[in-house]
Write an enzyme that holds these catalytic residues in place. Structure first.
Site, short mmCIF file in Angstrom:
data_model
loop_
_atom_site.label_atom_id
_atom_site.label_comp_id
_atom_site.label_asym_id
_atom_site.label_seq_id
_atom_site.Cartn_x
_atom_site.Cartn_y
_atom_site.Cartn_z
N CYS A 137 35.27 -35.79 -22.56
CA CYS A 137 35.48 -36.94 -21.68
C CYS A 137 36.80 -36.76 -20.94
CB CYS A 137 35.50 -38.22 -22.51
SG CYS A 137 35.97 -39.68 -21.56
N CYS A 183 39.38 -39.81 -22.22
CA CYS A 183 39.97 -39.88 -23.56
C CYS A 183 39.81 -38.59 -24.37
CB CYS A 183 39.38 -41.05 -24.34
SG CYS A 183 37.63 -40.80 -24.81
N CYS A 208 30.53 -41.55 -22.70
CA CYS A 208 31.51 -41.40 -23.77
C CYS A 208 31.38 -42.60 -24.71
CB CYS A 208 32.93 -41.32 -23.21
SG CYS A 208 34.19 -41.21 -24.50
N CYS A 223 35.22 -44.44 -25.03
CA CYS A 223 35.93 -45.23 -24.01
C CYS A 223 35.02 -45.84 -22.96
CB CYS A 223 37.02 -44.38 -23.34
SG CYS A 223 36.37 -43.14 -22.19
N ASP A 240 35.00 -8.69 -16.49
CA ASP A 240 34.74 -8.99 -17.89
C ASP A 240 33.23 -9.18 -18.11
OD1 ASP A 240 34.66 -9.92 -20.47
OD2 ASP A 240 35.78 -11.76 -20.09
#
Length: 449
Positions: free
Chosen positions: A208, A211, A230, A233, A358
């Site tokens: 989130c 939060c 979430c 919150c 990579d």
């Protein structure tokens, strides 16, 4: 519009090099732009004044979304400038402007733009709108983490605060900060607000932004995309303007679905391409194209450069699919698993700067979920063929079925000799360019960009 002597010279030499390369070399998607920029680093500033510019950016789906949107807008506009080869850095975009005919009045440009090149482009052009597809882990040696990648895009958006943002509302990262721009969200509809799901343990972007609690989902389409919320919150997915309201059928060569209740069919497979079609629909609707025109445009079966491009190799059907990161690779795996017919598999792995040096991303691909015992033959090649061979071996592909070669010519020959009718060739970007070039030289496809 009066051009400076420097810009006029850059235009002349850039267009001359473009003509030469396309007449005698069968391509040239960035070199003419390099010449023009060498002579006039602000070249786009003069050219862009004649265009309303739509920028399409994000990790996956830029080329397909740009192609679909351009196809739709061709129904309404006389001239739509674009960069169809996927050459999406500054020099490639300058080349697209060099290749275009002089517009009659105000014209439209739909530009696929590499994430790290959004700010440099916006320093010279002022977009009318941005289309944001998604942000996934990709080329970490070049972009860094997903939040770093998104910041590169935001740096460009901040240069155009009046531009409309047409945003994938199912991606929480696009809802993590306040921007002054008007925003249109698109995504997949969900009527079940009681379901409580978690994304896969290997997904990025599931914290989130308010939060930092782990996000939950009422529905997940794939990876970190879906109806997120979430539980700590209250942060949640924004209201969607344009929605996929049903997915009716998925096959390797077509998808049937509904957007805002209207049925659509596109001639490419994969859930990710439904997102691309939805993004194109949302942008076209913003530009006042009627839904009926969009349906008609998307009915056409048109090949897109290296994106589920089907060619014939000695009577065999070979489908070339670009892969470059774990999320995209897993979506391609899901796509080919929908094929009811037997198929062989090819994989070309390079690790050049345009691919990302990579190659560890292949280890996050879900090779183990492929029907490896049912696939009659697996061809591996490219500069890093030993890496991709090892990945298939670790996934317990039968060793006798794996054939490897570093010769692209041998790879093409072996692909044309597979024991069944179909082969899917998964390839990184520079390997795809080299493959298409050789296929053109051998007469299997027309010369490319």
């Amino acid at each position: 519009m009066t051009m400076s002597l420097k810009t006029s010279l850059a235009k002349l030499l850039g267009r001359s090099s473009y003509w030469f390369l396309h007449t005698f070399r069968g391509g040239g998607s960035s070199f003419p732009g390099k010449i023009a920029l060498k002579l006039d680093p602000q070249f786009l500033r003069s050219f862009g004044k004649s265009y309303d510019v739509i920028i399409v950016t994000g990790t996956n789906g830029k080329t397909m979304t740009t192609s679909l949107l351009t196809k739709i807008l061709d129904q309404k506009y006389d001239q739509v400038l674009t960069n169809p080869s996927g050459s999406n850095m500054v020099q490639g975009i300058v080349t697209a402007f060099l290749a275009a005919k002089k517009p009659q009045g105000r014209a439209l440009a739909v530009l696929e733009v590499d994430e790290a090149n959004v700010a440099p482009i916006c320093a010279q052009l002022t977009p009318k709108a941005f289309v944001l597809t998604n942000i996934f882990r990709d080329q970490m040696d070049r972009y860094g983490e997903i939040y770093t990648t998104y910041q590169k895009i935001v740096d460009g958006i901040k240069l155009a605060p009046a531009a409309t943002l047409i945003v994938n509302g199912d991606a929480a990262i696009f809802n993590d900060r306040q921007l002054p721009n008007p925003i249109i969200y698109y995504g997949f509809a969900n009527d079940d607000s009681e379901t409580d799901l978690r994304a896969s343990f290997n997904s990025d972007g599931v914290l989130c932004p308010v939060c930092h609690h782990i996000l939950h989902y009422h529905s997940i389409t794939y990876a970190n995309l879906g109806d997120y919320f979430c539980p700590n919150c209250g942060f949640h997915r924004p209201e969607l303007t344009d929605k996929v309201t049903a997915v009716e059928e998925l096959r390797p060569n077509f998808s049937k679905f509904m957007i805002n209740g209207t049925p659509f069919k596109i001639h490419v497979g994969g859930m990710y391409n439904i997102y691309n079609a939805l993004a194109a629909y949302s942008a076209a609707t913003y530009l006042a194209v009627a839904p009926a025109q969009i349906v008609q445009a998307l009915r056409h079966d048109e090949q897109v450069f290296g994106r589920q491009e089907v060619i014939k190799l000695n009577g065999k059907h070979a489908t070339i699919i670009l892969v470059k990161n774990p999320v995209g690779l897993n979506q391609v795996f899901d796509l080919i698993k929908t094929d009811p017919d037997p198929f062989a598999l090819g994989f070309l792995l390079n690790a050049n700067p345009a691919d990302g040096r990579d190659t560890s991303w292949i280890w996050d691909g879900e090779f183990e979920d492929l029907p490896l015992t049912a696939i009659p033959e697996i061809l591996v090649g490219g500069e890093r063929q030993a890496d991709i061979k090892l990945r298939f071996e670790v996934a317990e592909a039968p060793q006798a079925k794996i054939k490897e070669t570093q010769s692209l010519s041998d790879f093409i020959t072996q692909a044309g000799q597979i024991p069944n009718e179909k082969i899917y060739i998964l390839t990184t970007y520079t390997a795809m360019l080299a493959l298409r070039k050789l296929l053109a030289e051998q007469g299997f496809i027309a010369a490319g960009y």
